[in-house]
Design a protein around this motif. Structure first.
Motif, short mmCIF file in Angstrom:
data_model
loop_
_atom_site.label_atom_id
_atom_site.label_comp_id
_atom_site.label_asym_id
_atom_site.label_seq_id
_atom_site.Cartn_x
_atom_site.Cartn_y
_atom_site.Cartn_z
N GLY A 65 -0.28 33.67 40.39
CA GLY A 65 -1.25 34.70 40.43
C GLY A 65 -2.26 34.25 39.28
N TRP A 66 -2.02 33.37 38.58
CA TRP A 66 -2.79 33.12 37.37
C TRP A 66 -3.91 32.32 37.90
N VAL A 67 -5.22 32.56 37.32
CA VAL A 67 -6.45 31.85 37.70
C VAL A 67 -7.11 31.33 36.47
N SER A 68 -7.32 30.07 36.36
CA SER A 68 -7.98 29.52 35.19
C SER A 68 -9.45 29.81 35.18
N LEU A 69 -9.76 30.16 34.22
CA LEU A 69 -11.28 30.43 33.58
C LEU A 69 -11.80 28.95 33.32
N SER A 70 -13.33 28.96 33.23
CA SER A 70 -14.01 28.00 33.07
C SER A 70 -13.84 27.83 31.27
N THR A 71 -13.09 27.18 30.71
CA THR A 71 -12.63 27.48 29.10
C THR A 71 -13.43 26.21 28.28
N ASN A 72 -13.87 26.81 27.23
CA ASN A 72 -14.36 26.20 26.19
C ASN A 72 -13.18 25.45 25.18
N ALA A 73 -12.39 24.38 25.87
CA ALA A 73 -11.52 23.86 25.15
C ALA A 73 -11.72 23.36 23.69
N LYS A 74 -11.16 23.66 22.63
CA LYS A 74 -11.39 22.98 21.41
C LYS A 74 -10.36 23.82 20.29
N ILE A 75 -10.54 23.26 19.15
CA ILE A 75 -9.82 23.89 18.03
C ILE A 75 -10.79 24.94 17.13
N TYR A 76 -10.26 26.09 17.19
CA TYR A 76 -11.10 27.25 16.64
C TYR A 76 -10.67 27.56 15.22
N ASN A 77 -11.25 27.53 14.30
CA ASN A 77 -10.81 28.19 12.93
C ASN A 77 -11.06 29.71 13.09
N LEU A 78 -10.07 30.57 13.08
CA LEU A 78 -10.14 31.90 13.12
C LEU A 78 -10.99 32.68 12.02
N LEU A 79 -10.81 32.05 10.97
CA LEU A 79 -11.51 32.65 9.62
C LEU A 79 -12.96 32.36 9.87
N GLY A 80 -13.56 31.70 10.72
CA GLY A 80 -15.01 31.48 10.83
C GLY A 80 -15.26 32.59 11.76
N LEU A 81 -14.53 33.28 12.30
CA LEU A 81 -14.86 34.36 13.43
C LEU A 81 -14.43 36.03 12.81
N GLN A 82 -14.98 35.97 11.54
CA GLN A 82 -14.72 37.36 10.83
C GLN A 82 -16.13 38.27 10.59
N GLY A 83 -16.19 39.25 10.36
CA GLY A 83 -17.31 40.02 10.05
C GLY A 83 -18.24 40.30 11.00
N GLY A 84 -17.78 40.43 12.48
CA GLY A 84 -18.68 40.77 13.27
C GLY A 84 -19.04 39.51 14.13
N ILE A 85 -18.42 38.34 13.77
CA ILE A 85 -18.82 36.94 14.53
C ILE A 85 -17.68 36.97 15.50
N ASP A 86 -18.17 36.36 16.92
CA ASP A 86 -17.40 36.02 17.65
C ASP A 86 -17.83 34.62 18.49
N THR A 87 -17.03 34.29 19.31
CA THR A 87 -17.29 33.00 20.21
C THR A 87 -16.81 33.08 21.62
N LEU A 88 -17.62 32.64 22.35
CA LEU A 88 -17.31 32.61 23.83
C LEU A 88 -16.20 31.52 24.23
N LEU A 89 -15.02 32.08 24.66
CA LEU A 89 -14.01 31.27 24.86
C LEU A 89 -14.18 30.67 26.37
N ALA A 90 -14.31 31.58 27.28
CA ALA A 90 -13.94 31.28 28.67
C ALA A 90 -14.96 32.17 29.55
N THR A 91 -15.23 31.64 30.88
CA THR A 91 -15.87 32.51 31.63
C THR A 91 -15.45 32.35 33.27
N GLY A 92 -15.75 33.37 34.01
CA GLY A 92 -15.28 33.16 35.56
C GLY A 92 -16.02 34.40 36.29
N THR A 93 -16.40 34.01 37.58
CA THR A 93 -16.91 34.96 38.26
C THR A 93 -15.91 35.35 39.42
#
Length: 173
Positions: A65-93
């Motif tokens: 029952g797992w459904v794949s989302l449209s994913t922005n597959a890549k290597i993410y530096n988590l430390l660049g996502l601090q202090g209110g910064i976030d990034t879009l990983l995946a979407t699906g309808t």
């Protein structure tokens, strides 16, 4: 007497209409966005190789029952996502439903930079099955966003010189 019968039939007719309209399936669609952020950590970089994001709508314990989302597959530096910064990983309808779980499928290019030196970041569990998060979120709006906090400070364990393990601490915000 005739007026009472007509009135009664009219009430029955209205009740039937109300019941049938309330039993119709809800065809509302929601676009689900999965976004990633991080809490502060004391490393130079924490790089996570995210290959795929999946969602599960049923609450059973099987791997079905797992459904794949449209994913922005890549290597993410988590430390660049601090202090209110976030990034879009995946979407699906999807039709309105309840997202029970999210799963991140990770690749093998996970690293950590500590004091200017890059080390491999190994994942003792979850590298094959992925990292699962319990969500229990009803999709009801046209756009639903789930913000996942991948807490690097709590997720990294230094188990000796150059031996870093990732034991993910993920929270839905």
């Amino acid at each position: 007497m005739k007026t009472t019968k007509i009135f009664s039939l009219a009430l029955v007719f209205l009740a039937v209409i109300a019941l049938t309209s309330s039993c119709k399936k809800d065809n509302t669609q929601s676009t689900l966005q999965v976004r990633l952020t991080d809490a502060p950590a004391l490393y130079d970089e924490v790089n996570i190789d995210i290959k795929e994001v999946k969602v599960k709508f049923s609450d059973d314990s099987t791997n079905d029952g797992w459904v794949s989302l449209s994913t922005n597959a890549k290597i993410y530096n988590l430390l660049g996502l601090q202090g209110g910064i976030d990034t879009l990983l995946a979407t699906g309808t999807f039709p309105s439903n309840v997202v029970q779980q999210i799963r991140f499928i990770l690749g093998t290019d996970n690293t950590i930079m500590d004091n200017g030196i890059v080390y491999p970041l190994t994942i003792p569990s979850g590298s094959e099955s992925g990292l699962k998060i319990k969500v229990n979120k009803k999709l009801s709006a046209a756009l639903e966003t789930l913000l996942i906090d991948f807490d690097a400070a709590l997720s990294i364990n230094n188990e000796g010189p150059g031996d870093y393990k990732l034991r993910p601490v993920l929270k839905v915000k």
